[in-house]
Structures are given as structure tokens and as C-alpha cells.
Motif scaffolding. Structure first.
Motif, mmCIF file in Angstrom:
data_model
loop_
_atom_site.group_PDB
_atom_site.id
_atom_site.type_symbol
_atom_site.label_atom_id
_atom_site.label_comp_id
_atom_site.label_asym_id
_atom_site.label_seq_id
_atom_site.Cartn_x
_atom_site.Cartn_y
_atom_site.Cartn_z
ATOM 1 N N ARG A 16 0.807 -1.216 0.000
ATOM 2 C CA ARG A 16 0.000 0.000 0.000
ATOM 3 C C ARG A 16 0.847 1.277 0.000
ATOM 4 O O ARG A 16 0.379 2.332 -0.412
ATOM 5 N N SER A 17 2.079 1.183 0.480
ATOM 6 C CA SER A 17 2.939 2.373 0.535
ATOM 7 C C SER A 17 3.874 2.490 -0.662
ATOM 8 O O SER A 17 4.454 3.551 -0.894
ATOM 9 N N LEU A 18 3.993 1.418 -1.440
ATOM 10 C CA LEU A 18 4.973 1.402 -2.526
ATOM 11 C C LEU A 18 4.682 2.449 -3.594
ATOM 12 O O LEU A 18 5.590 3.123 -4.072
ATOM 13 N N HIS A 19 3.431 2.576 -3.969
ATOM 14 C CA HIS A 19 3.088 3.553 -5.008
ATOM 15 C C HIS A 19 3.509 4.959 -4.597
ATOM 16 O O HIS A 19 4.099 5.706 -5.379
ATOM 17 N N GLY A 20 3.219 5.332 -3.350
ATOM 18 C CA GLY A 20 3.574 6.660 -2.872
ATOM 19 C C GLY A 20 5.070 6.899 -2.845
ATOM 20 O O GLY A 20 5.527 8.038 -3.003
#
Length: 204
Positions: free
Chosen positions: A27-31
Motif C-alpha cells: 500500500r505504501s509502494l506507489h507513494g
């Protein structure tokens, strides 16, 4: 019996921790990976080798008056595609297709340059730009959305006196829920591995 219960509970707890870590990472990878900078004027637009759709964004930035020149990478050519060319089947090499795409979008030839010769990595692209264009003080760095973070990090390390403005290619998809799409999943996982390699000291 008590050991079995304790070991089972420990294993379940470890699995739960790993599962939570994977969810948080996903969930944090895109950001992290897709983190472009605010657009502003620069001395040149540098389009890194890869998906030729990156060139469209480079052309758009030029037409928007954000830089007076566009520089296209000349990346490594894969042997399998060179074999096709030897058989008479033309392959759209990045820098060749990129220059043609620039012409089709109305960018004058004198505003477009190609740098490098069969460059094999982002590090090689950054070093080549530094050697060929030492006069540059600022760069709009165009690459795929999932590649923005690492590319900007590499260019800033290799060109410490140059302002690097990371730009995400507008015609490539990389969604926050990237794991629902096989292609985006492949890009996310590969980019994570490449980032880990770079942070571990890989500088090729």
C-alpha cells in the motif's frame, strides 16, 4: 506438547507479522516510487530509455515551454531484436522512434538530441549526461511513474550540482492498487528489487 503449542503460536505470529508487513509495503509502494516533483522550467528535458511513450511527455514539456531542449537516451539494444533487424524486420529502437515521435508532435530537429551509446542502466545514463552536458544546471527528468524515485535519487547522486526535477510519464499507468494488474505488478516488484540493489551499493 507445550513446546509444540509455543512453536505453533510463534509460527502463526511470524506469519501474521510478515502478512502485515507485505500489506503495508504494497500500500505504501506507489507513494514511494511514483513521487514526481512540481513542474518548473529547466535547462533541458532528459527522457530516459525504456517505454517510448515517455517521449510523448518529453514533447509535451517542450511544447509547454518548460525547457529549450530534449535529450533522448540511447539505451542498450537486446540481441534478440538485433537479430530480427538482421532478418529485415525493423524494430522501433527507443532513440530512433523517439526522434520520429518528436517530429510528429512538431518538435524541431535542432531541439532534440541523443546521448550515450547502448547505455545499460540509469547510473550510466546519469554519468553520460554529466560528461556530455556539464553546462546543465537543471534537468526535467522524464521516466516511468514507478521509476521516478530511483531515477531522481541516482541523478542527484551522480550530478550533485544539478537540480533534478523528477517527472512521471503521463501515458504510463501505475496505480495505487498496482497488485490488481499483472504488468503493473511486474514493474513494482522489479523496481523494488532494483532499488534495493542500488541502496545496497549497486552502482552499475
Amino acid at each position: 506438547m507445550h513446546c509444540f503449542k509455543r512453536c505453533t503460536l510463534a509460527l502463526l505470529a511470524a506469519c501474521l507479522i510478515v502478512a502485515i508487513a507485505v500489506v503495508v509495503w504494497a500500500r505504501s509502494l506507489h507513494g514511494l516510487l511514483a513521487s514526481p516533483d512540481p513542474l518548473r522550467k529547466a535547462d533541458a528535458i532528459v527522457v530516459l530509455g525504456g517505454d517510448v511513450s515517455r517521449v510523448i511527455t518529453g514533447a509535451d514539456l517542450y511544447r509547454e515551454g518548460l525547457a529549450p531542449r530534449v535529450l533522448l537516451s540511447y539505451p542498450r539494444r537486446e540481441e534478440r531484436f538485433e537479430e530480427l533487424e538482421r532478418e529485415g524486420i525493423a524494430y522501433p529502437w527507443f532513440e530512433v522512434a523517439g526522434k520520429e515521435l518528436m517530429r510528429l508532435r512538431g518538435i524541431p530537429d535542432e531541439a532534440v538530441g541523443v546521448f550515450g551509446d547502448r547505455l545499460t542502466s540509469t547510473v550510466a545514463e546519469a554519468r553520460t549526461i554529466g560528461e556530455r552536458y556539464p553546462q546543465l544546471k537543471s534537468i526535467l527528468l522524464v521516466t516511468s511513474p514507478y521509476h521516478v524515485y530511483r531515477a531522481r535519487m541516482i541523478f542527484r547522486e551522480q550530478l550533485p550540482g544539478v537540480e533534478i526535477i523528477g517527472v512521471s510519464a503521463r501515458h504510463e499507468k501505475f496505480d495505487p492498487d498496482w497488485w490488481h494488474d499483472p504488468e503493473m505488478m511486474r514493474h513494482a516488484i522489479m523496481e523494488s528489487l532494483k532499488l534495493a540493489f542500488y541502496l545496497a551499493g549497486g552502482r552499475r
